[in-house]
Design an enzyme around this catalytic site. Structure first.
Site, mmCIF file in Angstrom:
data_model
loop_
_atom_site.group_PDB
_atom_site.id
_atom_site.type_symbol
_atom_site.label_atom_id
_atom_site.label_comp_id
_atom_site.label_asym_id
_atom_site.label_seq_id
_atom_site.Cartn_x
_atom_site.Cartn_y
_atom_site.Cartn_z
ATOM 1 N N GLY A 102 0.848 -1.179 0.077
ATOM 2 C CA GLY A 102 0.019 0.066 0.147
ATOM 3 C C GLY A 102 0.893 1.263 0.037
ATOM 4 O O GLY A 102 0.459 2.366 0.465
ATOM 5 N N ASP B 124 -1.811 -7.833 -5.929
ATOM 6 C CA ASP B 124 -3.285 -7.309 -5.358
ATOM 7 C C ASP B 124 -3.681 -8.394 -4.135
ATOM 8 O O ASP B 124 -3.922 -9.611 -4.496
ATOM 9 C CB ASP B 124 -4.469 -7.626 -6.460
ATOM 10 C CG ASP B 124 -5.707 -7.349 -6.199
ATOM 11 O OD1 ASP B 124 -6.018 -7.007 -5.119
ATOM 12 O OD2 ASP B 124 -6.589 -7.554 -7.165
ATOM 13 N N LEU B 125 -3.651 -7.923 -3.132
ATOM 14 C CA LEU B 125 -3.840 -8.635 -1.733
ATOM 15 C C LEU B 125 -5.206 -9.322 -1.813
ATOM 16 O O LEU B 125 -5.614 -9.926 -1.100
ATOM 17 C CB LEU B 125 -3.647 -7.575 -0.391
ATOM 18 C CG LEU B 125 -2.359 -6.953 -0.605
ATOM 19 C CD1 LEU B 125 -2.206 -5.997 0.373
ATOM 20 C CD2 LEU B 125 -1.161 -8.058 -0.230
ATOM 21 N N ASN C 103 1.072 -2.462 5.241
ATOM 22 C CA ASN C 103 0.255 -1.494 5.616
ATOM 23 C C ASN C 103 -1.057 -1.315 4.898
ATOM 24 O O ASN C 103 -2.136 -0.666 5.391
ATOM 25 C CB ASN C 103 0.920 -0.165 5.135
ATOM 26 C CG ASN C 103 0.273 0.892 4.910
ATOM 27 O OD1 ASN C 103 -0.152 1.599 5.651
ATOM 28 N ND2 ASN C 103 0.154 1.064 3.708
ATOM 29 N N SER D 224 -5.482 -0.363 13.783
ATOM 30 C CA SER D 224 -6.184 0.794 13.688
ATOM 31 C C SER D 224 -6.697 0.982 14.913
ATOM 32 O O SER D 224 -6.572 0.125 16.062
ATOM 33 C CB SER D 224 -7.277 0.518 12.883
ATOM 34 O OG SER D 224 -8.317 1.529 12.819
ATOM 35 N N TYR E 110 -14.034 -4.560 9.646
ATOM 36 C CA TYR E 110 -12.912 -3.968 9.900
ATOM 37 C C TYR E 110 -12.388 -4.100 11.343
ATOM 38 O O TYR E 110 -11.064 -4.658 11.328
ATOM 39 C CB TYR E 110 -12.725 -2.461 9.837
ATOM 40 C CG TYR E 110 -11.729 -1.631 9.663
ATOM 41 C CD1 TYR E 110 -11.059 -1.585 8.577
ATOM 42 C CD2 TYR E 110 -11.637 -0.765 10.545
ATOM 43 C CE1 TYR E 110 -9.894 -0.774 8.462
ATOM 44 C CE2 TYR E 110 -10.366 0.232 10.614
ATOM 45 C CZ TYR E 110 -9.577 0.083 9.392
ATOM 46 O OH TYR E 110 -8.465 0.747 9.479
ATOM 47 N N SER E 111 -12.958 -3.883 12.304
ATOM 48 C CA SER E 111 -12.489 -4.079 13.650
ATOM 49 C C SER E 111 -12.165 -5.701 13.913
ATOM 50 O O SER E 111 -10.959 -6.010 14.408
ATOM 51 C CB SER E 111 -13.739 -3.925 14.674
ATOM 52 O OG SER E 111 -13.373 -2.703 15.112
HETATM 53 P P1 NAP Z 1 -5.409 4.787 1.715
HETATM 54 O O1 NAP Z 1 -4.964 6.269 1.640
HETATM 55 O O2 NAP Z 1 -6.854 4.285 1.401
HETATM 56 O O3 NAP Z 1 -4.569 3.725 0.830
HETATM 57 C C1 NAP Z 1 -4.672 2.546 0.752
HETATM 58 C C2 NAP Z 1 -3.391 1.710 0.311
HETATM 59 O O4 NAP Z 1 -3.798 0.363 0.232
HETATM 60 C C3 NAP Z 1 -3.118 2.097 -1.103
HETATM 61 O O5 NAP Z 1 -1.814 2.005 -1.476
HETATM 62 C C4 NAP Z 1 -3.748 1.076 -2.026
HETATM 63 O O6 NAP Z 1 -3.313 0.576 -3.150
HETATM 64 C C5 NAP Z 1 -3.681 -0.163 -1.086
HETATM 65 N N1 NAP Z 1 -4.548 -1.243 -1.309
HETATM 66 C C6 NAP Z 1 -5.883 -1.480 -0.871
HETATM 67 N N2 NAP Z 1 -6.245 -2.518 -1.535
HETATM 68 C C7 NAP Z 1 -5.266 -3.343 -1.939
HETATM 69 C C8 NAP Z 1 -5.221 -4.475 -2.582
HETATM 70 N N3 NAP Z 1 -6.255 -5.078 -2.879
HETATM 71 N N4 NAP Z 1 -4.167 -4.712 -2.922
HETATM 72 C C9 NAP Z 1 -2.780 -4.140 -3.063
HETATM 73 N N5 NAP Z 1 -3.065 -2.936 -2.045
HETATM 74 C C10 NAP Z 1 -4.210 -2.509 -1.710
HETATM 75 O O7 NAP Z 1 -5.047 4.200 3.355
HETATM 76 P P2 NAP Z 1 -4.303 4.893 4.452
HETATM 77 O O8 NAP Z 1 -5.492 5.610 5.047
HETATM 78 O O9 NAP Z 1 -2.971 5.230 3.958
HETATM 79 O O10 NAP Z 1 -4.334 3.469 5.435
HETATM 80 C C11 NAP Z 1 -3.127 2.575 5.578
HETATM 81 C C12 NAP Z 1 -3.335 1.503 6.369
HETATM 82 O O11 NAP Z 1 -3.747 2.404 7.777
HETATM 83 C C13 NAP Z 1 -4.535 0.568 6.411
HETATM 84 O O12 NAP Z 1 -4.125 -0.509 6.762
HETATM 85 C C14 NAP Z 1 -5.897 1.255 7.291
HETATM 86 O O13 NAP Z 1 -6.683 0.284 7.580
HETATM 87 C C15 NAP Z 1 -4.974 1.978 8.327
HETATM 88 N N6 NAP Z 1 -5.653 2.981 9.048
HETATM 89 C C16 NAP Z 1 -6.022 4.151 8.540
HETATM 90 C C17 NAP Z 1 -6.780 5.009 9.302
HETATM 91 C C18 NAP Z 1 -6.911 6.464 8.428
HETATM 92 O O14 NAP Z 1 -7.672 7.243 9.308
HETATM 93 N N7 NAP Z 1 -6.394 6.694 7.381
HETATM 94 C C19 NAP Z 1 -6.701 4.847 10.380
HETATM 95 C C20 NAP Z 1 -6.515 3.692 11.037
HETATM 96 C C21 NAP Z 1 -5.867 2.961 10.369
HETATM 97 P P3 NAP Z 1 -3.962 1.421 -4.434
HETATM 98 O O15 NAP Z 1 -3.190 2.858 -4.691
HETATM 99 O O16 NAP Z 1 -3.536 0.461 -5.698
HETATM 100 O O17 NAP Z 1 -5.533 1.626 -4.220
#
Ligand code: NAP
Length: 223
Positions: free
Chosen positions: A10, A39-40, A64, A116, A129-130
């Protein structure tokens, strides 16, 4: 100095992108496969990636990538459960299983699984998600116990509300303002602030912390 190699899933945007940038600035060689390369959600894609990279050696793995679909329990579909399990939990575990043996051989590894705040507390609509984010910390704890003697340290970093596409997708601007009032620090995090914590657990300077869950959440889960 040894040039260490890191695998970050990611890495195209959000927190993962900030992690890649910081690791590169620190001199790490960073592999951040695109969705086309890994692709996960697809078992076949994960299999093909692991076969292609079976001889790669990583000192650091950051699991991530993650998805977060929000539905109350009655609305959750089988497809949503399957997807979230694959992307957030099963594929990260398969990746670790593949690359840990080389870490053991070299007696060095730093693994950071991204959880998270919804893997610490929860909120309506986050049942799937949880489940996955609680699950990833189970992986962390078991692997920490199994691998500590090989100098492989495994931790979970749990971001709080962070200003990434995931947050903009799941919340309107009004909702973001409302949430910010509910965070003790009174604002959401920037991806770089989460990345800084991840980097600490990924670096050589973490020598003794393993099996831990660290919430980087502006005090949200301490209320
Ligand atoms: P984001 O901006 O939505 O980016 C998600 C990343 O995951 C992107 O690089 C995306 O790739 C990749 N991804 C999604 N589905 C995928 C798949 N099937 N195969 C390969 N890659 C995939 O996410 P983020 O907010 O930075 O979150 C990163 C992590 O932090 C996640 O685990 C999320 O649950 C956790 N988190 C985030 C928050 C928040 O507030 N943002 C809070 C708590 C936890 P593409 O570009 O190809 O789509």
């Amino acid at each position: 100095m040894v040039r260490r190699a890191a695998l970050v899933t990611g890495g195209s945007r959000g927190i993962g992108k900030a992690v890649c940038e910081k690791l590169e600035a620190l001199g790490y060689t960073v592999a951040a496969p695109t969705r086309q390369e890994l692709d996960l959600s697809s078992s076949a894609s994960v299999e093909a990636f692991l076969e292609l990279h079976k001889n790669d050696i990583y000192d650091v793995i950051i699991n991530n990538a993650g998805i977060n679909d929000i539905h109350d329990i009655e609305e959750v579909t089988d497809d949503e459960i399957e997807q979230a399990m694959q992307i957030n939990l099963v594929s990260p575990l398969r990746i670790l299983r593949k690359f840990v043996p080389a870490m053991k051989k070299r007696r060095y590894g730093r693994i950071v699984n991204i959880g998270s705040i919804w893997g610490v507390v929860s909120k309506r609509g986050r049942v799937v998600y949880s489940m996955t984010k609680h699950g990833i910390h189970g992986i962390t704890k078991t692997m920490a116990v199994e691998l500590a003697e090989y100098n492989i340290l495994v931790n979970t970093v749990c971001p709080g509300f962070t200003l990434t596409e995931l947050t903009y997708k799941n919340n309107s601007e009004k909702q973001i303002n409302h949430i910010e009032r509910d965070i003790p620090i009174q604002r959401m995090a920037q991806p770089a602030e989460i990345a800084d914590a991840i980097i600490f657990f990924a670096e050589d300077r973490n020598t003794y912390i393993t099996g831990q869950l660290i919430a980087v959440d502006g005090g949200f889960t301490s209320k």
